[in-house]
Scaffold this active site. Structure first.
Site, PDB file in Angstrom:
ATOM      1  N   ASP A  43       0.483  -1.073   0.099  1.00  0.00           N
ATOM      2  CA  ASP A  43       0.124  -0.048   0.630  1.00  0.00           C
ATOM      3  C   ASP A  43       0.749   1.190  -0.389  1.00  0.00           C
ATOM      4  O   ASP A  43       2.114   1.063   0.811  1.00  0.00           O
ATOM      5  CB  ASP A  43      -0.636   0.464   1.471  1.00  0.00           C
ATOM      6  CG  ASP A  43      -2.352   0.956   1.121  1.00  0.00           C
ATOM      7  OD1 ASP A  43      -2.406   1.939   0.064  1.00  0.00           O
ATOM      8  OD2 ASP A  43      -3.050   0.642   1.751  1.00  0.00           O
TER       9      ASP A  43
HETATM   10  C1  BGC Z   1      -5.178   3.848   0.074  1.00  0.00           C
HETATM   11  C2  BGC Z   1      -5.325   2.714  -1.486  1.00  0.00           C
HETATM   12  C3  BGC Z   1      -4.748   3.449  -2.263  1.00  0.00           C
HETATM   13  C4  BGC Z   1      -3.715   4.128  -1.744  1.00  0.00           C
HETATM   14  C5  BGC Z   1      -3.186   4.966  -3.390  1.00  0.00           C
HETATM   15  C6  BGC Z   1      -3.953   4.483   0.412  1.00  0.00           C
HETATM   16  O1  BGC Z   1      -3.737   5.514   1.623  1.00  0.00           O
HETATM   17  O2  BGC Z   1      -5.096   2.560   1.258  1.00  0.00           O
HETATM   18  O3  BGC Z   1      -6.435   1.892  -1.426  1.00  0.00           O
HETATM   19  O4  BGC Z   1      -4.778   2.492  -2.744  1.00  0.00           O
HETATM   20  O5  BGC Z   1      -3.788   4.615  -1.073  1.00  0.00           O
HETATM   21  O6  BGC Z   1      -4.134   6.182  -3.394  1.00  0.00           O
END
Ligand code: BGC
Length: 816
Positions: A229
């Site tokens: 993530d």
């Molecule tokens: C979120 C993800 C997301 C990623 C990119 C993160 O903060 O938890 O679900 O895909 O950011 O935006």
């Protein structure tokens, strides 16, 4: 692409560099070898592609895309085919925009109704979540676009989401938190999986070998790319060794260098790096093969699909005296600012810039219906405005029927923070009470991504839950209110009477370091039904404008062995006068069992559309897994011999037909009643699990989670942790200012909501993630200097910082 040859031709540095992104959304290109970059973008309920050169916080405007209803809504359709269609449509939008991987779906379990991100997840039930996620993935990937199944795993809260250690017993992991991922991986083969931010039982998910390699790859057969993530990478080499391939976002070469150093020093075998590079090159080749330069999707068709999804996912929770559907001639009062300006999607990384947007009040106006309108409340605050209330009551008093739109505004619910309570804003609850005083025909339309308490439920005649209906929600709700469409969705989660009734409420959100999942497998209806706890609306509940009867259940056998499969058939008949769909749910209940078990569990379901008078036989199959529970000692799924009830229900509390089977199994299930008595006695202890019982279930000493454990500060300390120090205050101010400056898009409500989200999120960012996500502004060395200063090693810290200022000539910082 000859991948083996490429790996042979790559330098160690090139291999390492491929294992982190180029920037927020791209992988790295290696021009010398003809390796191109690919683009990934959020989802999951639409495409969120940020234009080139957008802000580094990922918060601002994205290119227009169809905003489908999010997972909380579409889950209530219980319709995998609908999810497949939505996935296919989003896949087409990715094709047009040259996006190779869509970052979704999210399949985390709704452990607690206050989780700020519940709107992005499907259900409290892993079987339902897994089926829907798998269908969505199949839809997207059929277009040649990859998905990223997220957030793996046990990422069930937003509070301290980047550092919290989820303490989960093995059985709960296997029976509740992993099966949704497992089903999606096995049935739909996502191109990528995204590791969660949090720790799980002491180890960060992004570097947990057992989770990433033993379970995901070896047990389930996942062969794609594992990415972190955004900002979840903790120890880069440990991550790689554990089976994680790609660190996102990119922009710092610190971690690439640490990979190179680890290989050179023999700490990391180059073959481990090669393994990840091979997976990445396979993904890139696959993405390249599917890129199309001339693809255009049909925005009208996608809008129509979004409307159908909203219509088919709405849940009619109450309909006394069949007050709904409304007659077009009715003299109506429409109350509530959410009718004028709908809340139609969640906030945070999944925010879509819709291609168009419908609000219920506009749609009603277009259809020339006999309506009067009043705002009723100020959606930007909880404060009661007597004038708005008086105006609303006046408008309501001269109408035959009053429809009030209420719900959670963007300020109440978002990625980045958990809700503080389970109530609607106070001014909305009071509005409903007042309206009930002037109208006997009060109908509530509910918007929002998660359950709310409803102290007023006894004074309203009908309740239509639209959840977050996406960009076409306006026409969907009007169609449903007037009977142009029949609401046939059912809840994919329980609506408790009170927040405190929830099993996880005693241990949510935990902190400061750990959150204990003491309730173990008793999530949602598994708890409420076992503890015989009254609920407001049970899991699986939903009415419609027609009536379906369950006429007969037949089983293929009444005695079987644990190796056999069981065919279950149920005859359902539409005995009403309108076409409508029924969602038949099959639950399995062990009549007696040695191991503690939920009262019953969902093991199969099917949605069927029935014309008036039509009867049909629904055929469902139950295999061994439907009767098994996970045995931690033998690390195996075991089936106990004995009687099981097969129950067909219209909800978990509306059980229509039942048959019993006897299963003969050779499995020997251990009796742990003595040590785990609390887990067998939910009716009396109402889910209160003692330290001793949880420790016995967990099987090892419980980690401590107190304030003193936060010091000395480390790279994993959050900005909030060091806020009490001078350097912490300065850094916090700089970062919040930068974030606020970037927060320029949308109306006042959006900006306030984004501000709240950023303030909460930034405070909970670990320092290492700030460095990773800074796009090169804050180097890892500077961050280490900050940690030293926070630990009162001021001069050494300053020295370290000065020696680590960003070198602008680094290749990673130069434009591609
Ligand atoms: C979120 C993800 C997301 C990623 C990119 C993160 O903060 O938890 O679900 O895909 O950011 O935006």
């Amino acid at each position: 692409m000859d991948i083996k040859k490429l790996i042979n031709d790559m330098t160690l540095e090139e291999k390492a560099s491929l294992c982190s992104g180029h920037d927020m959304w791209h992988t790295k290109a290696i021009e010398r070898l003809g390796i191109s970059a690919i683009l990934v973008s959020d989802g999951p309920h639409g495409l969120r592609k940020q234009p080139e050169g957008s802000d580094t916080f990922g918060i601002n405007v994205s290119i227009p895309a169809t905003c489908f209803p999010p997972a909380c809504t579409t889950a209530s359709s219980w319709d995998p085919d609908l999810l497949r269609q939505i996935g296919a449509a989003i896949g087409e939008e990715c094709l047009q925009e040259q996006v190779s991987v869509l970052l979704g779906p999210g399949v985390n379990i709704k452990r607690n109704p206050l989780c700020g991100r519940n709107f992005e997840y499907y259900s409290e039930d892993p079987f339902l979540s897994g089926e829907l996620a798998a269908a969505f993935i199949v839809g997207v990937q059929a277009q040649g676009i990859g998905t990223s199944l997220k957030h793996f795993a046990a990422n069930n809260q937003e509070t301290r989401r980047m550092t919290i250690d989820a303490i989960v017993d093995e059985r709960a992991l296997r029976e509740i938190y992993l099966p949704g991922f497992e089903k999606a991986v096995k049935q739909a083969h996502p191109w990528t999986v995204m590791c969660a931010y949090n720790r799980l039982n002491g180890i960060y998910c992004s570097e947990q070998e057992r989770l990433l390699t033993s379970i995901l790859r070896a047990e389930w057969g996942f062969d794609g790319v594992l990415l972190t993530d955004w900002g979840a990478c903790n120890d880069r080499t440990a991550g790689l060794a554990a089976g994680q391939d790609l660190e996102m976002p990119g922009g710092l070469d610190y971690n690439d260098q640490s990979i190179v150093a680890a290989v050179k020093s023999g700490l990391l075998a180059e073959s481990v790096l090669d393994r990840s590079v091979e997976r990445l090159l396979t993904l890139i080749a696959r993405a390249q093969d599917n890129l199309r330069s001339d693809y255009h999707y049909n925005a009208d068709e996608h809008h129509a699909l979004a409307r159908m999804a909203a219509t088919q996912s709405a849940v009619l929770l109450k309909n006394d005296e069949n007050i709904l559907p409304l007659a077009t001639s009715a003299k109506l009062a429409i109350i509530g600012n959410l009718a004028k300006k709908s809340r139609y999607q969640g906030s945070g990384s999944s925010l879509i810039n819709p291609t168009r947007l419908e609000h219920a009040l506009d749609v009603l106006g277009e259809r020339s219906l006999n309506i009067a309108y009043a705002d009723g409340y100020d959606r930007l605050s909880d404060n009661v405005d007597e004038q708005l209330l008086a105006d609303a009551c006046q408008v309501a008093s001269s109408a035959e029927v009053v429809v009030v739109f209420v719900g959670l505004t963007e300020l109440a619910e978002s990625e980045g923070f958990d809700r503080e309570h389970m109530r609607l804003p106070a001014n909305q609850n009071i509005l409903i009470e007042r309206l009930a005083g002037v109208s006997e025909n009060l109908i509530v339309v509910l918007l929002g991504g998660s359950p709310v308490e409803m102290p007023w439920i006894g004074s309203v005649k009908a309740l239509l839950n639209m959840y977050l209906p996406g960009q076409a929600g306006g026409s969907a709700v009007v169609d449903l209110l007037f009977g142009n469409a029949n609401p046939c969705g059912k809840l994919a989660e329980t609506y408790p009477l009170r927040y405190t009734d929830t099993a996880s409420a005693r241990n949510f959100p935990g902190g400061p370091l750990t959150v204990e999942y003491r309730e173990s497998i008793y999530i949602g209806y598994r708890y409420f039904d076992t503890a015989r706890q009254d609920v407001l609306f049970p899991f699986g509940h939903g009415l419609s404008y027609t009536n379906v009867t369950y006429d007969r259940m037949a089983l293929s056998a009444h005695t079987l062995t644990d190796k056999d499969t069981l065919q279950v058939s149920v005859i359902v008949t539409n005995s009403g006068s309108r076409a409508g769909a029924e969602i038949v749910q099959v639950y399995v209940r062990a009549v007696a069992s040695t191991v503690f078990k939920p009262e019953k569990e969902l093991k199969a379901f099917q949605k069927v559309l029935l014309q008036p008078g039509e009867s049909t036989a629904i055929e469902l199959t139950l295999d061994r897994q439907a009767f098994a529970s996970y045995d931690v000692d033998t690390a195996a799924w075991l089936v106990e011999s004995g009687e099981y009830e097969i129950i067909a229900g219209a909800s978990s509390r509306d059980l229509r037909l039942k048959e019993t089977v006897t299963i003969q199994s050779a499995d020997c299930v251990p009796n742990r009643l003595e040590a785990l008595a609390d887990y067998y006695q939910l009716v009396t202890n109402k889910g209160k699990i003692t330290d001793v019982a949880f420790a016995a279930l967990y099987g090892q000493p419980l980690p401590t989670s107190n304030e003193t454990a936060r010091k000395p500060y480390t790279a994993n300390s959050t900005l909030g942790d060091i806020k009490g120090t001078l350097i912490g205050r300065i850094l916090y101010r700089i970062i919040i200012n930068l974030a606020m400056k970037a927060n320029t898009d949308g109306d006042l409500e959006r900006q306030l909501a984004t501000r709240k989200m950023l303030q909460r999120m930034m405070a909970e960012y670990p320092l290492r993630s700030i460095a990773i996500s800074s796009g090169g502004m804050l180097t890892y060395g500077m961050m280490e200097g900050i940690v030293m200063m926070a630990n009162r090693k001021f001069f050494r810290g300053v020295q370290k910082m000065l020696g680590s200022l960003p070198k602008r000539d680094r290749h990673l910082l130069s434009p591609r």
